[in-house]
Design an enzyme around this catalytic site. Structure first.
Site, mmCIF file in Angstrom:
data_model
loop_
_atom_site.group_PDB
_atom_site.id
_atom_site.type_symbol
_atom_site.label_atom_id
_atom_site.label_comp_id
_atom_site.label_asym_id
_atom_site.label_seq_id
_atom_site.Cartn_x
_atom_site.Cartn_y
_atom_site.Cartn_z
ATOM 1 N N LYS A 13 50.682 40.718 25.528
ATOM 2 C CA LYS A 13 50.065 39.730 26.211
ATOM 3 C C LYS A 13 48.569 39.759 26.490
ATOM 4 O O LYS A 13 48.231 40.434 27.636
ATOM 5 C CB LYS A 13 51.204 39.284 27.727
ATOM 6 N N GLU A 70 46.328 51.756 33.266
ATOM 7 C CA GLU A 70 45.040 51.925 33.186
ATOM 8 C C GLU A 70 44.280 50.935 34.028
ATOM 9 O O GLU A 70 44.009 49.930 33.618
ATOM 10 C CB GLU A 70 44.353 52.206 31.902
ATOM 11 N N CYS A 104 35.978 49.328 33.301
ATOM 12 C CA CYS A 104 36.836 50.246 34.394
ATOM 13 C C CYS A 104 36.046 51.325 35.058
ATOM 14 O O CYS A 104 36.026 51.910 35.864
ATOM 15 C CB CYS A 104 38.065 50.323 34.065
ATOM 16 N N GLU A 162 36.005 47.861 44.010
ATOM 17 C CA GLU A 162 35.569 47.728 42.665
ATOM 18 C C GLU A 162 34.722 46.184 42.623
ATOM 19 O O GLU A 162 35.463 45.169 43.049
ATOM 20 C CB GLU A 162 36.685 47.671 41.610
HETATM 21 P P1 NAI Z 1 44.380 41.201 36.398
HETATM 22 O O1 NAI Z 1 44.991 42.608 36.514
HETATM 23 O O2 NAI Z 1 45.072 40.227 37.122
HETATM 24 O O3 NAI Z 1 44.665 40.784 34.711
HETATM 25 C C1 NAI Z 1 44.838 41.631 33.881
HETATM 26 C C2 NAI Z 1 46.162 41.179 32.945
HETATM 27 O O4 NAI Z 1 47.246 41.257 33.763
HETATM 28 C C3 NAI Z 1 45.873 39.689 32.485
HETATM 29 O O5 NAI Z 1 46.276 39.916 31.076
HETATM 30 C C4 NAI Z 1 46.682 38.933 33.307
HETATM 31 O O6 NAI Z 1 47.113 37.747 32.763
HETATM 32 C C5 NAI Z 1 47.846 39.944 33.674
HETATM 33 N N1 NAI Z 1 48.628 39.726 34.876
HETATM 34 C C6 NAI Z 1 47.984 39.088 36.080
HETATM 35 N N2 NAI Z 1 48.742 39.022 37.089
HETATM 36 C C7 NAI Z 1 50.036 39.675 36.463
HETATM 37 C C8 NAI Z 1 51.427 39.865 37.022
HETATM 38 N N3 NAI Z 1 51.458 39.416 38.262
HETATM 39 N N4 NAI Z 1 52.243 40.540 36.433
HETATM 40 C C9 NAI Z 1 52.178 40.701 34.989
HETATM 41 N N5 NAI Z 1 50.901 40.806 34.508
HETATM 42 C C10 NAI Z 1 49.709 40.029 35.235
HETATM 43 O O7 NAI Z 1 42.614 41.002 36.454
HETATM 44 P P2 NAI Z 1 41.837 39.946 36.764
HETATM 45 O O8 NAI Z 1 42.501 38.897 37.796
HETATM 46 O O9 NAI Z 1 41.554 39.234 35.306
HETATM 47 O O10 NAI Z 1 40.579 40.436 37.281
HETATM 48 C C11 NAI Z 1 40.375 40.783 38.723
HETATM 49 C C12 NAI Z 1 39.940 42.195 38.784
HETATM 50 O O11 NAI Z 1 40.817 43.414 37.969
HETATM 51 C C13 NAI Z 1 38.442 42.420 38.293
HETATM 52 O O12 NAI Z 1 37.433 41.811 39.216
HETATM 53 C C14 NAI Z 1 38.346 43.810 38.176
HETATM 54 O O13 NAI Z 1 38.050 44.468 39.183
HETATM 55 C C15 NAI Z 1 39.837 44.070 37.829
HETATM 56 N N6 NAI Z 1 39.942 44.572 36.367
HETATM 57 C C16 NAI Z 1 39.988 45.520 35.737
HETATM 58 C C17 NAI Z 1 40.022 45.815 34.463
HETATM 59 C C18 NAI Z 1 40.119 47.133 33.983
HETATM 60 O O14 NAI Z 1 39.740 47.467 32.821
HETATM 61 N N7 NAI Z 1 40.620 48.155 34.428
HETATM 62 C C19 NAI Z 1 40.088 44.832 33.423
HETATM 63 C C20 NAI Z 1 40.066 43.310 33.928
HETATM 64 C C21 NAI Z 1 40.216 43.465 35.417
#
Ligand code: NAI
Ligand code: MG
Length: 505
Positions: free
Chosen positions: A199, A275, A309, A407
């Site tokens: 996904k 991660e 990250c 973050e």
């Molecule tokens: P997110 O954690 O919501 O999204 C990451 C993935 O998870 C996407 O594919 C999204 O569709 C999916 N997702 C979202 N809600 C979900 C749920 N309830 N169940 C299963 N999958 C779900 O991150 P978002 O909203 O794009 O970004 C928010 C913050 O997250 C950023 O500002 C940053 O701080 C952090 N982030 C950290 C990352 C890393 O590499 N550790 C990467 C992206 C975001």
């Protein structure tokens, strides 16, 4: 899609690809979402729509999981001889390299990053991990174990372990390195003999879809091994994490969603690897090569617009060199050319989305109101429709400010001087975070560097460098930065189950 929406000349395949309405990839076929719903993909440099994707939900996830389940249970992929699996995975690496230009352009258009970085880092690292995992396909082994069994005196046994694929894996990936995160996750799952439902992030689905198209066009995998469902997190990610027929879920993204995923996984106690976020310190000692430390600390936070990250978002510089370091980083920040990723003169592109623009600019404002002093940047501008935030340095931050604790995931550095000589005290400040993903230590004194590396509670410590990645190095977090490791042979443990077989001779 109107091709004129793009301000840049793109590779023919990219132009063709953007015009498609992208479908879901289930059981070796491209299919519409059951609901018929789609979503728009935008160019973050303009805010304009560049492509359309199917919006999958629970019903599509059910179909994809059932295809992956059927394929796994048939043994069609697991039973492919290891060297043949290895050749197929290696071939995927070659195909990625052959398509570098178009994958880099798609990544730049979808995510915003400079196209040269997309080619030199994202695409190159993606093919590299497929190559690395191709080698592992023939080396996933068990052991023979001599046993004693005190309650069966005189009996003789032959015991051994089998390392078997964990089964159907759900992989949920973020938008900051869309192709690379797909590559990290797909390559190991294929090497281990698993079947997959991927996904991609709703902000950046294009490169994973194009990679899937490339793999599909080459007929490399039996149908059902790889399934890709695009869609939103709550609609498609959540049902995948909760699905009773998924054996393992691998997630990269926010700590908040990581916690939701662990809850969703409880229904069938599927295996989980996570991660997540970070608030990584960059620690500069007065005996460091200061020019190298300044350049390294700037790149630690500004690479990928701070959307990493492991971004070095908390600068700790010794008071003897603090002003010099802060000034040096500020100078670099002020000289970084911000512009569309497809403009080859841009050194930093837009943030990925309006949501991230609001989040990061909100932190800049909260940093100011909490008393942080901006010594570089502080500007953000979405008047062109693009989500541009300029590299920003806050001096005089302290541990209680939200910009220091949370973050930000943008190009915003929080600097603090330290005066201590005592490494335990320095480590205490470095470790004063709920996260534990990474850190870098800058010192010419090997004793300082190694001692501090041992005291830092994080999955990666870099010395005199930052953001050095390799397919063979395990990557992941302590504390709220996650569970398990990606990459290296360590990640194979997340994708295999261990079976002990005992034969009474
Ligand atoms: P997110 O954690 O919501 O999204 C990451 C993935 O998870 C996407 O594919 C999204 O569709 C999916 N997702 C979202 N809600 C979900 C749920 N309830 N169940 C299963 N999958 C779900 O991150 P978002 O909203 O794009 O970004 C928010 C913050 O997250 C950023 O500002 C940053 O701080 C952090 N982030 C950290 C990352 C890393 O590499 N550790 C990467 C992206 C975001
Ligand atoms: Mg989210």
């Amino acid at each position: 899609m109107d091709a004129s929406i793009l301000n840049y000349t793109v590779n023919d395949n990219v132009a063709k690809f953007l015009k498609q309405t992208h479908k879901l990839y289930i059981n070796g076929k491209w299919v519409d979402s059951k609901s018929g719903k789609t979503f728009d993909v935008e160019d973050p440099a303009t805010g304009k729509k560049i492509s359309t994707c199917a919006a999958g939900d629970k019903n599509d996830i059910d179909l994809a999981v059932s295809a992956a389940r059927k394929c796994f249970d048939s043994g069609k992929w697991h039973s492919v001889p290891p060297n043949e699996k290895g050749k197929i995975i290696w071939k995927i690496a070659e195909l990625i390299d052959d398509h570098t230009e178009e994958l880099a352009q798609l990544e730049s258009l979808d995510n915003g990053k400079p196209v040269a970085i997309a080619a030199g880092a994202d695409v190159a690292l993606s093919s590299d991990i497929f190559r690395y995992m191709a080698g592992w396909a023939t080396k996933i082994e068990g052991e023979t174990i001599p046993i004693s069994v005190p309650y069966t005196p005189g009996a003789q046994y032959h015991s051994y372990t089998l390392r078997e694929p964990v089964g159907v894996v759900g992989q949920i990936i973020p938008w900051n390195f869309p192709l690379l995160m797909a590559a990290w996750k797909l390559s190991v799952a294929l090497a281990a003999g698993c079947t997959i439902v991927l996904k991609p992030a709703e902000q950046t689905p294009l490169s994973a879809l194009r990679l899937t198209e490339i793999i599909n066009n080459s007929n490399l995998l039996p149908e059902g091994v790889l399934n890709v469902v695009t869609g939103f997190g709550e609609d498609a990610g959540a049902p995948l994490a909760a699905h009773p027929h998924v054996d393992k879920v691998a997630f990269t993204g926010s700590t908040e969603v990581g916690k939701l995923i662990t809850k969703a996984s409880a229904g069938n106690l599927k295996k989980v690897s996570l991660e997540l976020g970070g608030k990584s310190p960059t620690i500069i000692f007065p005996d460091a090569d200061i020019d190298a430390a300044i350049a390294g600390a700037a790149s630690a936070i500004f690479f990928n617009h701070g959307q990493c990250c492991c971004a070095g978002s908390r600068l700790m510089a010794h008071e003897k060199v603090f002003d010099q370091v802060a000034e040096g980083i500020s100078k670099i920040a002020s000289n970084i050319k911000v512009g569309p990723g497809m403009d080859t003169s841009s050194e930093m592109g837009p943030l990925v989305s309006d949501e991230q623009f609001k989040k990061v600019s909100g932190y800049i404002e909260s940093g100011k109101s909490e008393g942080g002093e901006i010594i570089a940047g502080g500007k953000y501008d979405n008047s062109s429709g693009g989500h541009f935030v300029h590299p920003t340095v806050f001096a005089k931050t302290d541990k209680d400010m939200s910009i220091v604790k949370e973050e930000i995931f943008g190009p915003v550095l929080c600097a603090q001087p330290f005066s201590d000589q005592d490494l335990d005290k320095i480590a205490e400040v470095a470790n004063n975070t709920t996260y534990g993903l990474a850190a870098s230590v800058w010192s010419q004194n090997i004793s300082t560097a190694h001692k501090l590396a041992a005291k830092i509670r994080a999955g990666t410590v870099w010395v005199n460098c930052h953001n050095i990645f390799d397919a063979s190095l395990p990557f992941g977090g302590y504390k709220e930065s996650g569970w398990g490791r990606e990459m290296g042979h360590e990640v194979l443990k997340n994708y295999t189950e261990l079976k002990a077989v005992t034969v009474n001779l």
